[in-house]
Design an enzyme around this catalytic site. Structure first.
Site, PDB file in Angstrom:
ATOM      1  N   CYS A 144     -13.765 -12.398 -30.376  1.00 18.36           N
ATOM      2  CA  CYS A 144     -14.011 -11.777 -31.282  1.00 18.36           C
ATOM      3  C   CYS A 144     -14.311 -10.563 -30.355  1.00 18.36           C
ATOM      4  O   CYS A 144     -14.175  -9.928 -30.332  1.00 18.36           O
ATOM      5  CB  CYS A 144     -15.360 -11.405 -31.832  1.00 18.36           C
ATOM      6  N   ASN A 145     -14.587 -10.644 -29.050  1.00 16.93           N
ATOM      7  CA  ASN A 145     -14.445 -10.174 -27.516  1.00 16.93           C
ATOM      8  C   ASN A 145     -13.870  -9.176 -27.479  1.00 16.93           C
ATOM      9  O   ASN A 145     -13.263  -8.080 -26.843  1.00 16.93           O
ATOM     10  CB  ASN A 145     -16.019 -10.741 -26.485  1.00 16.93           C
ATOM     11  N   HIS A 197     -13.134 -12.658 -20.527  1.00 20.31           N
ATOM     12  CA  HIS A 197     -12.534 -11.977 -21.810  1.00 20.31           C
ATOM     13  C   HIS A 197     -11.709 -11.022 -20.641  1.00 20.31           C
ATOM     14  O   HIS A 197     -10.951 -10.447 -21.326  1.00 20.31           O
ATOM     15  CB  HIS A 197     -13.352 -11.006 -21.783  1.00 20.31           C
ATOM     16  N   HIS A 223     -22.350  -8.206 -30.777  1.00 20.87           N
ATOM     17  CA  HIS A 223     -22.343  -8.578 -29.642  1.00 20.87           C
ATOM     18  C   HIS A 223     -22.345  -7.432 -28.828  1.00 20.87           C
ATOM     19  O   HIS A 223     -22.299  -6.714 -29.903  1.00 20.87           O
ATOM     20  CB  HIS A 223     -20.874  -9.004 -28.998  1.00 20.87           C
TER      21      HIS A 223
HETATM   22  P1  NAD Z   1     -17.982 -23.246 -36.703  1.00 18.09           P
HETATM   23  O1  NAD Z   1     -19.102 -24.662 -35.590  1.00 18.09           O
HETATM   24  O2  NAD Z   1     -19.230 -22.275 -37.174  1.00 18.09           O
HETATM   25  O3  NAD Z   1     -17.183 -24.116 -37.483  1.00 18.09           O
HETATM   26  C1  NAD Z   1     -15.646 -24.904 -37.474  1.00 18.09           C
HETATM   27  C2  NAD Z   1     -16.131 -25.963 -39.004  1.00 18.09           C
HETATM   28  O4  NAD Z   1     -14.676 -26.511 -38.395  1.00 18.09           O
HETATM   29  C3  NAD Z   1     -16.734 -26.687 -38.984  1.00 18.09           C
HETATM   30  O5  NAD Z   1     -16.318 -26.755 -40.514  1.00 18.09           O
HETATM   31  C4  NAD Z   1     -16.515 -27.846 -38.340  1.00 18.09           C
HETATM   32  O6  NAD Z   1     -16.981 -29.198 -39.969  1.00 18.09           O
HETATM   33  C5  NAD Z   1     -15.257 -28.452 -38.981  1.00 18.09           C
HETATM   34  N1  NAD Z   1     -14.138 -29.247 -38.047  1.00 18.09           N
HETATM   35  C6  NAD Z   1     -14.438 -30.149 -37.287  1.00 18.09           C
HETATM   36  N2  NAD Z   1     -13.822 -30.545 -36.239  1.00 18.09           N
HETATM   37  C7  NAD Z   1     -13.092 -30.413 -37.186  1.00 18.09           C
HETATM   38  C8  NAD Z   1     -11.525 -31.048 -37.181  1.00 18.09           C
HETATM   39  N3  NAD Z   1     -11.681 -32.402 -36.526  1.00 18.09           N
HETATM   40  N4  NAD Z   1     -10.841 -31.129 -38.095  1.00 18.09           N
HETATM   41  C9  NAD Z   1     -11.149 -29.975 -39.550  1.00 18.09           C
HETATM   42  N5  NAD Z   1     -12.348 -29.347 -39.326  1.00 18.09           N
HETATM   43  C10 NAD Z   1     -13.212 -30.026 -38.440  1.00 18.09           C
HETATM   44  O7  NAD Z   1     -16.898 -22.689 -36.056  1.00 18.09           O
HETATM   45  P2  NAD Z   1     -16.219 -21.117 -35.210  1.00 18.09           P
HETATM   46  O8  NAD Z   1     -17.880 -20.128 -35.002  1.00 18.09           O
HETATM   47  O9  NAD Z   1     -15.786 -20.230 -37.255  1.00 18.09           O
HETATM   48  O10 NAD Z   1     -14.927 -21.286 -34.417  1.00 18.09           O
HETATM   49  C11 NAD Z   1     -13.850 -21.574 -34.954  1.00 18.09           C
HETATM   50  C12 NAD Z   1     -12.824 -20.765 -33.289  1.00 18.09           C
HETATM   51  O11 NAD Z   1     -13.265 -19.277 -34.300  1.00 18.09           O
HETATM   52  C13 NAD Z   1     -13.424 -20.965 -32.260  1.00 18.09           C
HETATM   53  O12 NAD Z   1     -12.115 -21.674 -31.597  1.00 18.09           O
HETATM   54  C14 NAD Z   1     -14.275 -20.320 -31.868  1.00 18.09           C
HETATM   55  O13 NAD Z   1     -14.206 -19.943 -30.420  1.00 18.09           O
HETATM   56  C15 NAD Z   1     -13.043 -19.170 -33.047  1.00 18.09           C
HETATM   57  N6  NAD Z   1     -14.426 -18.051 -32.838  1.00 18.09           N
HETATM   58  C16 NAD Z   1     -15.673 -17.627 -33.684  1.00 18.09           C
HETATM   59  C17 NAD Z   1     -16.325 -16.877 -33.621  1.00 18.09           C
HETATM   60  C18 NAD Z   1     -18.015 -16.969 -33.434  1.00 18.09           C
HETATM   61  O14 NAD Z   1     -18.631 -16.275 -33.705  1.00 18.09           O
HETATM   62  N7  NAD Z   1     -18.417 -17.838 -34.239  1.00 18.09           N
HETATM   63  C19 NAD Z   1     -15.878 -15.865 -33.582  1.00 18.09           C
HETATM   64  C20 NAD Z   1     -14.414 -15.667 -32.829  1.00 18.09           C
HETATM   65  C21 NAD Z   1     -13.418 -16.385 -33.031  1.00 18.09           C
END
Ligand code: NAD
Length: 338
Positions: A144-145, A197, A223
């Site tokens: 996101c950043n 970043h 952020h």
């Molecule tokens: P999250 O924890 O909210 O969601 C992850 C999901 O994946 C959960 O529902 C979990 O149950 C599921 N999960 C866990 N292990 C699993 C597996 N082995 N197989 C299938 N599903 C599984 O995470 P998120 O915040 O949505 O982040 C996901 C990705 O997106 C990461 O790479 C993160 O860095 C990136 N990201 C997050 C954000 C943020 O702010 N939340 C922003 C941009 C990018």
């Protein structure tokens, strides 16, 4: 590619549930379903929306989902991957890397998220490098950043060449639903410089000279980035504001509208009727744009839960070669009300 693009979402959390909803809004995509890793309110609401559920792993999980929680189970994760043209992997950092083996084995293209290592696929921000990602089997939508940085830096670079950038990321402690992470009562500097970043921006725009630092703060609402960008020319403030106003997925916000904080941006998104109160556009305060010689300074806010959602939709089209950057960005923006 002709016909609807069949999309599967692996990992139905903060990012995954938003990607699934966005896919449902596309007239050229069909959501095959999403995985369930554990049972929780998210899976319950996905099921109620009619999204097909494909449990991960052991068959006991399937039985429990079906018999105890009354969830119709459509198959397992392998079935989802087989039935999809593209998987959007939204699992926690590092799991996508492990899942890649399965996508390779079943010859399904995949879009990964910014938590995965940059080597996993082509780093991607739609308005910066869509064309380079066309036809790729694996794309990584950057964090996101990084997405937020790339959007405004690309606009400045296109209009005045960027010589170098220093940016500080003031990062939210956790997502609003998250009861596990912090800080709750401290400002926590990231004690490695540059923060990841800057190098990550260069995986999208390799020619940008950038140094980043980062601090985590006790908030869940967005952020904030503080940028100082050296340009080859001396700009005027009004021109910079105009450039940002005309840049897709960038929104210029104003003190005169009563928008003085991330709290008010989040409230504004709700008042606009945005799904989940999301603000996928990067918000630059017009009042914070300052010029000092060839240097331009500004503050921008990034809604971490939603700014990467449009990129995920565009990345799906890019990897199957469905349309140009301009066509995809327009289609995505219209469908999401951007
Ligand atoms: P999250 O924890 O909210 O969601 C992850 C999901 O994946 C959960 O529902 C979990 O149950 C599921 N999960 C866990 N292990 C699993 C597996 N082995 N197989 C299938 N599903 C599984 O995470 P998120 O915040 O949505 O982040 C996901 C990705 O997106 C990461 O790479 C993160 O860095 C990136 N990201 C997050 C954000 C943020 O702010 N939340 C922003 C941009 C990018």
């Amino acid at each position: 590619m002709t016909g609807m693009i069949k999309v599967g979402v692996v990992g139905y959390g903060t990012i995954g549930k938003r990607v699934a909803d966005a896919v449902l809004l596309q007239d050229d995509m069909k959501l095959i379903g999403t995985t369930a890793n554990t049972y929780n309110y998210r899976i319950k609401s996905a099921h109620r929306k009619g999204i097909r559920i494909f449990p991960v792993g052991h068959s006991v999980r399937r039985e429990i989902l079906g018999s105890y929680y009354d969830i119709d189970v459509a198959g397992n994760m392998e079935d989802l991957v087989t039935q999809s043209d593209v998987i959007v992997d939204c699992t926690p950092k590092g799991i996508g890397f492990k899942n890649k083996e399965l996508y390779v084995k079943l010859t399904t293209k995949a879009v990964f998220q910014g938590g995965e290592p940059s080597g996993i696929g082509k780093s991607f921000v739609s308005q910066c490098n869509y064309d380079e990602a066309v036809g790729e089997n694996f794309i990584r939508v950057v964090s996101c950043n990084t997405t937020g940085l790339c959007r405004t830096l690309k606009a400045l670079d296109d209009n005045y060449k960027v010589e170098k950038v220093h940016a500080t990321m003031i990062r939210r402690a956790a997502d609003p639903w998250d009861i596990y992470h912090g800080p709750v009562n401290a400002l926590v500097p990231h004690l490695v410089v540059p923060s990841h970043h800057g190098p990550d921006v260069r995986t999208v725009m390799p020619h940008i000279e950038i140094f980043t630092t980062s601090v985590s703060v006790p908030t869940t609402l967005m952020h904030m980035h503080s940028l100082a960008v050296d340009l080859t020319d001396s700009p005027v403030v009004e021109d910079i504001a105009k450039i940002f106003k005309e840049t897709t997925r960038v929104r210029v916000v104003h003190n005169s509208d009563g928008i003085r904080s991330t709290a008010e941006i989040m409230e504004y998104a709700k008042d606009l009727g945005r799904s989940r109160g999301d603000m996928p556009e990067v918000c630059v305060w017009s009042d914070t744009i300052g010029v000092w010689g060839n240097k331009v300074m500004y503050l921008q806010a990034v809604h971490q839960e939603s700014d990467v959602i449009p990129e995920n939709i565009d990345a799906i089209r890019a990897c199957v070669g469905a349309g140009s950057a301009q066509e995809s960005i327009l289609k995505t923006d219209q469908s999401l009300g951007i």
